[in-house]
Design a protein around this motif. Structure first.
Motif, PDB file in Angstrom:
ATOM      1  N   GLN A 157      10.295 -45.782  -8.372  1.00 16.91           N
ATOM      2  CA  GLN A 157      11.705 -45.323  -7.572  1.00 16.91           C
ATOM      3  C   GLN A 157      11.267 -44.739  -6.264  1.00 16.91           C
ATOM      4  O   GLN A 157      10.360 -43.910  -6.358  1.00 16.91           O
ATOM      5  N   TYR A 158      11.799 -44.898  -5.088  1.00 13.31           N
ATOM      6  CA  TYR A 158      11.803 -44.361  -3.933  1.00 13.31           C
ATOM      7  C   TYR A 158      12.870 -43.452  -3.385  1.00 13.31           C
ATOM      8  O   TYR A 158      13.921 -44.103  -3.525  1.00 13.31           O
ATOM      9  N   THR A 159      12.459 -42.476  -2.901  1.00 12.99           N
ATOM     10  CA  THR A 159      13.658 -41.524  -2.317  1.00 12.99           C
ATOM     11  C   THR A 159      13.581 -41.294  -0.763  1.00 12.99           C
ATOM     12  O   THR A 159      12.616 -41.336  -0.316  1.00 12.99           O
ATOM     13  N   PHE A 160      14.825 -41.405  -0.347  1.00 10.33           N
ATOM     14  CA  PHE A 160      14.839 -41.496   1.247  1.00 10.33           C
ATOM     15  C   PHE A 160      16.191 -40.384   1.585  1.00 10.33           C
ATOM     16  O   PHE A 160      17.059 -40.496   1.052  1.00 10.33           O
ATOM     17  N   HIS A 161      15.759 -39.801   2.727  1.00  8.80           N
ATOM     18  CA  HIS A 161      17.017 -39.186   3.294  1.00  8.80           C
ATOM     19  C   HIS A 161      17.767 -40.115   4.393  1.00  8.80           C
ATOM     20  O   HIS A 161      17.057 -40.946   4.970  1.00  8.80           O
TER      21      HIS A 161
ATOM     22  N   VAL B  39      24.368 -30.249  -0.179  1.00  5.92           N
ATOM     23  CA  VAL B  39      25.389 -29.578   0.429  1.00  5.92           C
ATOM     24  C   VAL B  39      24.366 -28.292   1.082  1.00  5.92           C
ATOM     25  O   VAL B  39      23.655 -27.818   0.420  1.00  5.92           O
ATOM     26  N   GLY B  40      24.814 -28.074   2.349  1.00  4.08           N
ATOM     27  CA  GLY B  40      24.056 -26.843   3.175  1.00  4.08           C
ATOM     28  C   GLY B  40      24.625 -25.648   2.510  1.00  4.08           C
ATOM     29  O   GLY B  40      25.542 -25.528   2.063  1.00  4.08           O
TER      30      GLY B  40
ATOM     31  N   THR C 123      21.680 -27.642   7.390  1.00  5.65           N
ATOM     32  CA  THR C 123      22.729 -28.911   7.500  1.00  5.65           C
ATOM     33  C   THR C 123      22.890 -29.399   6.171  1.00  5.65           C
ATOM     34  O   THR C 123      22.186 -29.440   5.154  1.00  5.65           O
ATOM     35  N   SER C 124      23.891 -30.141   5.845  1.00  9.26           N
ATOM     36  CA  SER C 124      23.991 -31.079   4.687  1.00  9.26           C
ATOM     37  C   SER C 124      23.400 -32.293   4.899  1.00  9.26           C
ATOM     38  O   SER C 124      23.347 -32.852   5.985  1.00  9.26           O
TER      39      SER C 124
END
Length: 89
Positions: free
Chosen positions: A21-25, A56-57, A69-70
């Motif tokens: 599993q790979y996580t991205f913004h 959530v920010g 920032t969110s």
């Protein structure tokens, strides 16, 4: 792609790599299907599923008050025998 900001490297995201599993913004307007299609085309892999969440920010109060920032992050789960190289030199 402008909507994919960066790959997230944290303790949890490194543990998820063992489960493929790979996580991205990502951009907050990006949908799961757009993300799935982009990953499959760019990395030439097959995506089994996508999970997304909004971070959530927080409001902070120091000498100067501001809101962080969110963000939106997505976790892409790949099918067996597929992988995404993290660092390419």
């Amino acid at each position: 792609m402008e909507k994919l900001k960066n790959q997230l490297i944290t303790g949890k995201s490194i543990r998820l790599l063992q489960q493929n599993q790979y996580t991205f913004h990502v951009d907050s307007k990006l949908t799961k299907t757009e993300m799935k299609d982009w990953i499959e085309q760019f990395f030439d892999v097959r995506v089994e599923g996508i999970n997304s969440s909004r971070v959530v920010g927080k409001k902070r109060r120091n000498k100067v008050s501001f809101n962080s920032t969110s963000r939106k992050k997505m976790i892409a789960r790949l099918r067996a025998n597929y992988f995404i190289p993290l660092f390419i030199n």
